[in-house]
Design an enzyme around this catalytic site. Sequence first.
Site, PDB file in Angstrom:
ATOM      1  CD  GLU A   1      -2.850   7.947   7.735  1.00 28.15           C
ATOM      2  OE1 GLU A   1      -2.065   8.887   7.849  1.00 28.15           O
ATOM      3  OE2 GLU A   1      -2.755   7.076   6.835  1.00 28.15           O
TER       4      GLU A   1
ATOM      5  CB  CYS B   1     -10.604   4.318   1.061  1.00 26.92           C
ATOM      6  SG  CYS B   1      -9.138   4.930   1.910  1.00 26.92           S
ATOM      7  CB  THR B   2      -7.143  -0.042   2.535  1.00 31.15           C
ATOM      8  OG1 THR B   2      -6.219   1.018   2.286  1.00 31.15           O
ATOM      9  CG2 THR B   2      -7.234  -0.927   1.306  1.00 31.15           C
ATOM     10  CG  HIS B   3      -6.869   4.852   5.729  1.00 35.51           C
ATOM     11  ND1 HIS B   3      -6.120   4.797   4.595  1.00 35.51           N
ATOM     12  CD2 HIS B   3      -6.023   5.255   6.714  1.00 35.51           C
ATOM     13  CE1 HIS B   3      -4.864   5.161   4.867  1.00 35.51           C
ATOM     14  NE2 HIS B   3      -4.778   5.439   6.143  1.00 35.51           N
TER      15      HIS B   3
ATOM     16  CE1 TYR C   1       2.506   5.396  -3.703  1.00 38.40           C
ATOM     17  CE2 TYR C   1       1.231   3.468  -4.360  1.00 38.40           C
ATOM     18  CZ  TYR C   1       2.433   4.030  -3.950  1.00 38.40           C
ATOM     19  OH  TYR C   1       3.529   3.236  -3.801  1.00 38.40           O
ATOM     20  N   GLY C   2      -3.107   8.986  -3.919  1.00 32.76           N
ATOM     21  CA  GLY C   2      -4.382   9.533  -4.398  1.00 32.76           C
ATOM     22  C   GLY C   2      -4.282  10.693  -5.373  1.00 32.76           C
TER      23      GLY C   2
ATOM     24  CG  ASP D   1      -1.776   1.214   1.352  1.00 31.20           C
ATOM     25  OD1 ASP D   1      -2.257   1.688   0.304  1.00 31.20           O
ATOM     26  OD2 ASP D   1      -2.009   1.713   2.477  1.00 31.20           O
ATOM     27  CB  SER D   2       0.280   4.776  -0.749  1.00 26.87           C
ATOM     28  OG  SER D   2      -0.967   4.854  -0.095  1.00 26.87           O
TER      29      SER D   2
ATOM     30  CB  CYS E   1      -3.118   0.727  -2.368  1.00 25.09           C
ATOM     31  SG  CYS E   1      -3.094   2.428  -2.934  1.00 25.09           S
ATOM     32  CG  ASN E   2      -9.637   1.164  -3.086  1.00 28.53           C
ATOM     33  OD1 ASN E   2     -10.529   0.642  -3.724  1.00 28.53           O
ATOM     34  ND2 ASN E   2      -9.462   0.929  -1.805  1.00 28.53           N
ATOM     35  CB  THR E   3      -4.672   5.081  -5.708  1.00 28.55           C
ATOM     36  OG1 THR E   3      -5.540   5.799  -4.833  1.00 28.55           O
ATOM     37  CG2 THR E   3      -4.247   5.984  -6.828  1.00 28.55           C
TER      38      THR E   3
END
Lengths: 257, 257
Positions: free
Chosen positions: B145, B176-178, B44-45, B12-13, B75-77
């Site tokens: 975060e 989104c993974t968050h 990355y977004g 992931d980023s 990571c979606n992006t």
Amino acid sequence: MRDVRRPIGVFDSGVGGLTVLRALRERLPREDFLYFGDTARVPYGGKPLPMVRRFAWEIAGFLLREGVKAIVVACNTASSAALPDLAEDLSVPVFGVLEPAAEEARAHAKVGLIGTQATVGSGAYERHLDIAWKKACPLFVPLVEEGLWEDPVALLVARHYLEEAPKDLEALILGCTHYPFLKPVIGQVLPGVRLIDSAEATAKKVARVLEAEGLLNPEGRGRVVHYVTGDPEAYRALAQRLGEEVLEVRRVGLEEL
Amino acid sequence: MRDVRRPIGVFDSGVGGLTVLRALRERLPREDFLYFGDTARVPYGGKPLPMVRRFAWEIAGFLLREGVKAIVVACNTASSAALPDLAEDLSVPVFGVLEPAAEEARAHAKVGLIGTQATVGSGAYERHLDIAWKKACPLFVPLVEEGLWEDPVALLVARHYLEEAPKDLEALILGCTHYPFLKPVIGQVLPGVRLIDSAEATAKKVARVLEAEGLLNPEGRGRVVHYVTGDPEAYRALAQRLGEEVLEVRRVGLEEL
């Protein structure tokens, strides 16, 4: 080349520095500007300082090749990473956003500091003055970039961060170039505390030094050319949300730096 | 080298992919993992897709040199930028987070999507299913975060983003993974809507495919080694705030990729 008609270079990791650009343009309406937003590598906040220092040197080199007569590092992280080195090693005047704000704050007895995690954690302001209280406010940047600075969300977030500030704080340094947008909300949470806007403080200092050095442009038209390393249209849209009309924007590849 | 004891690579980023790692570990407790967080280049977004595609290839190459038997692009992006190419061109199974979530969502009549600006704007989910409503929620990542996912601020922000969702939405993709951290709050704002967690959906698919291909590890110990391009201690602290105990973390220089 001491041509006073050359533009002033202003750079930031992204759009935050536009508050500094705006303050500069208000104070120096006859100057032309190059604004550089390193939007492909934003944010600088979480990156190792040596990396940010390298970025600052790359961008300063680019701006000098484009012929600027002065450089404003309109980013707290880059200012702490690259100054005073950059100022000592370049032949044009170089300004950061930290020192001017710190200078204004020194007149006050009890000073607080808010900023990104990187800025607050770096201890960079403490090299200039005593900081009685400080707090990292990571949500403020995305709040501003979403255009929510007058929304009830902004007030709730500001309360969350600022409710523990000492009651006898005299001044608070807005240690991030995005924060001037939040002045009304911060003022609501901390009434009576003087908010020190580094954009204003920096513009004041730049004007003073350029005048003293005979570098003011008598005939500029307030032209601004924007350079970005990321997507120009996304930049234009975001800048517009922050009230900055972007007329000329150019994409710079990282390999050109 | 078809050694089933090799680890699974997850990248992931930044820290968002840790929700995917957690779902994978719950479902596959005998597997070992390499988790790669590109924290020097996060997020990355906002970056151009070709740049994100290059990052994905660099990291996939690194993970393969470290000997992984499968790669999860958590990571979606990066999933929208690099898949399906990466899956077609590499000899190990490659999984993104988009497709598994889209597959689960397809069972529902009216599906919504939330994610970062990049994910929502990319139209990547629409290649897999009809999206009836979508919304970019840029404040959700910094909220998570900051560890504020159960704070009143989170509820207010969730209301802000989700109040305009159609009343008859059946399912909402957390793109989104968050976002899995925000499930309780989102559920409060949108009661009765099924929340599709791409971390869960992806873990389910990875387990199914590895089993079908005879790639499951019979004797792993659930070891995780973390690789980051930014500061390892900052990463460790942030991961801990998200509930992930980081025992082994190594710094990878960008020049090693």
